[in-house]
Design a protein around this motif. Structure first.
Motif, PDB file in Angstrom:
ATOM      1  N   SER A 157       0.825  -1.205   0.000  1.00  0.00           N
ATOM      2  CA  SER A 157       0.000   0.000   0.000  1.00  0.00           C
ATOM      3  C   SER A 157       0.861   1.258   0.000  1.00  0.00           C
ATOM      4  CB  SER A 157      -0.927  -0.012   1.218  1.00  0.00           C
ATOM      5  OG  SER A 157      -1.719   1.142   1.273  1.00  0.00           O
ATOM      6  N   LYS A 170      -5.852   0.448 -14.134  1.00  0.00           N
ATOM      7  CA  LYS A 170      -5.056  -0.268 -13.136  1.00  0.00           C
ATOM      8  C   LYS A 170      -4.004   0.665 -12.543  1.00  0.00           C
ATOM      9  CE  LYS A 170      -5.595  -4.718 -15.491  1.00  0.00           C
ATOM     10  NZ  LYS A 170      -6.539  -5.284 -14.497  1.00  0.00           N
ATOM     11  N   LYS A 201      -2.143 -12.939  -5.345  1.00  0.00           N
ATOM     12  CA  LYS A 201      -2.452 -13.040  -6.765  1.00  0.00           C
ATOM     13  C   LYS A 201      -3.668 -13.932  -6.983  1.00  0.00           C
ATOM     14  CE  LYS A 201      -0.276 -14.095 -11.223  1.00  0.00           C
ATOM     15  NZ  LYS A 201       1.005 -14.503 -11.900  1.00  0.00           N
ATOM     16  N   LEU A 205      -6.029  -9.753  -5.658  1.00  0.00           N
ATOM     17  CA  LEU A 205      -5.677  -8.454  -5.099  1.00  0.00           C
ATOM     18  C   LEU A 205      -4.541  -7.777  -5.861  1.00  0.00           C
ATOM     19  CD1 LEU A 205      -5.923  -9.179  -1.277  1.00  0.00           C
ATOM     20  CD2 LEU A 205      -7.477  -7.821  -2.683  1.00  0.00           C
ATOM     21  N   LEU A 206      -3.694  -8.585  -6.507  1.00  0.00           N
ATOM     22  CA  LEU A 206      -2.602  -7.994  -7.283  1.00  0.00           C
ATOM     23  C   LEU A 206      -2.051  -9.018  -8.261  1.00  0.00           C
ATOM     24  CD1 LEU A 206       0.400  -9.150  -6.288  1.00  0.00           C
ATOM     25  CD2 LEU A 206      -0.046  -7.693  -4.341  1.00  0.00           C
ATOM     26  N   TYR A 208       1.895  -9.533 -10.310  1.00  0.00           N
ATOM     27  CA  TYR A 208       3.240  -8.996 -10.176  1.00  0.00           C
ATOM     28  C   TYR A 208       4.183  -9.623 -11.184  1.00  0.00           C
ATOM     29  CZ  TYR A 208       4.543 -13.256  -7.597  1.00  0.00           C
ATOM     30  OH  TYR A 208       4.784 -14.556  -7.232  1.00  0.00           O
ATOM     31  N   LEU A 215      -2.186  -3.528  -9.700  1.00  0.00           N
ATOM     32  CA  LEU A 215      -3.345  -3.587  -8.825  1.00  0.00           C
ATOM     33  C   LEU A 215      -4.548  -2.958  -9.513  1.00  0.00           C
ATOM     34  CD1 LEU A 215      -0.639  -2.461  -7.031  1.00  0.00           C
ATOM     35  CD2 LEU A 215      -2.140  -3.215  -5.209  1.00  0.00           C
ATOM     36  N   GLU A 216      -5.746  -3.459  -9.209  1.00  0.00           N
ATOM     37  CA  GLU A 216      -6.958  -2.835  -9.709  1.00  0.00           C
ATOM     38  C   GLU A 216      -7.115  -1.470  -9.044  1.00  0.00           C
ATOM     39  OE1 GLU A 216      -8.856  -3.912 -12.098  1.00  0.00           O
ATOM     40  OE2 GLU A 216      -7.767  -5.807 -12.330  1.00  0.00           O
ATOM     41  N   ASN A 219      -8.880  -1.354  -5.782  1.00  0.00           N
ATOM     42  CA  ASN A 219      -8.350  -2.297  -4.807  1.00  0.00           C
ATOM     43  C   ASN A 219      -8.158  -1.602  -3.464  1.00  0.00           C
ATOM     44  OD1 ASN A 219      -6.565  -4.077  -3.353  1.00  0.00           O
ATOM     45  ND2 ASN A 219      -6.064  -5.028  -5.300  1.00  0.00           N
TER      46      ASN A 219
END
Length: 225
Positions: A157, A170, A201, A205-206, A208, A215-216, A219
């Protein structure tokens, strides 16, 4: 989003790199191999360092001998800055994470001159020090009171807030951290971080890649962006 190292349009690398200054025209770079210590705790604090190439880790050890990583830094970032606030001896260790790590050292007195001559630069330095202290306080709080997954979510975050950019609905986060770096900064193990990233993943949530987090936009991890 905050751009920590480019405040008030002051590019710290352009201002600080000593080869930009006449009194440091030659032989000003210091080069360190991977795993080599740049300074030790209780060394005299006479200089501030700018990373010109590679990566540097700042850390200290608890009374039980456990390593606590304060920061992992790369090109354009400074460390040893507490000397500007009157620190006479180092309170942590600095070690090279790359081969080589190339640094530009700058004497404290020269830093003071630059800060007096450039109000925006002065503000940037003080804000960097304040932000780093807040980050360290937050990281220590998480290490003591939160589980590894929560610490990793907070780390992601924070990265999204500082470095995220929107593209096609995104949030893309370019970064230089390896899984080992993330583990060091969250008080975990590399294998645990890899497993948690895979779990996040799978949860959607993400996504990579090597040096990119995706990330959306809506999110919960990027609600600060």
């Amino acid at each position: 989003m905050s751009q920590v190292w480019y405040l008030e349009k002051v590019d710290l690398y352009e201002v600080l790199c000593p080869h930009k200054l006449k009194q440091y025209e030659s032989n000003h770079f210091e080069e360190y191999g991977k795993g080599e210590f740049i300074y030790f705790r209780d060394d005299l604090a006479k200089s501030v360092y700018l990373v010109s190439k590679g990566k540097v880790k700042l850390l200290y050890y608890t009374e039980s001998g456990e390593e606590v990583v304060k920061a992992v830094l790369t090109k354009g970032e400074i460390f040893g800055e507490m000397a500007l606030l009157g620190e006479e001896k180092r309170s942590d260790f600095a070690v090279s994470l790359s081969d080589p790590a190339v640094l530009c050292p700058l004497q404290v007195e020269t830093m003071y001159d630059l800060m007096r001559d450039n109000q925006c630069f002065n503000l940037a330095i003080h804000k960097i020090i304040g932000l780093r202290m807040k980050k360290l306080e937050r990281r220590l709080e998480l290490l003591f009171f939160k589980d590894v997954k929560t610490r990793l979510l907070d780390f992601i975050s924070e990265l999204a807030e500082e470095k995220g950019r929107e593209e096609n609905g995104k949030i893309l986060v370019d970064h230089f951290y390896t899984h080992k770096d993330m583990a060091d900064l969250t008080g975990s193990r590399r294998e645990t971080i890899t497993a948690l990233l895979n779990e996040l993943k799978e949860e959607g949530l993400l996504d990579y890649r090597r040096h990119l987090l995706i990330l959306e936009k809506n999110n919960s991890l990027v609600n600060k962006v």
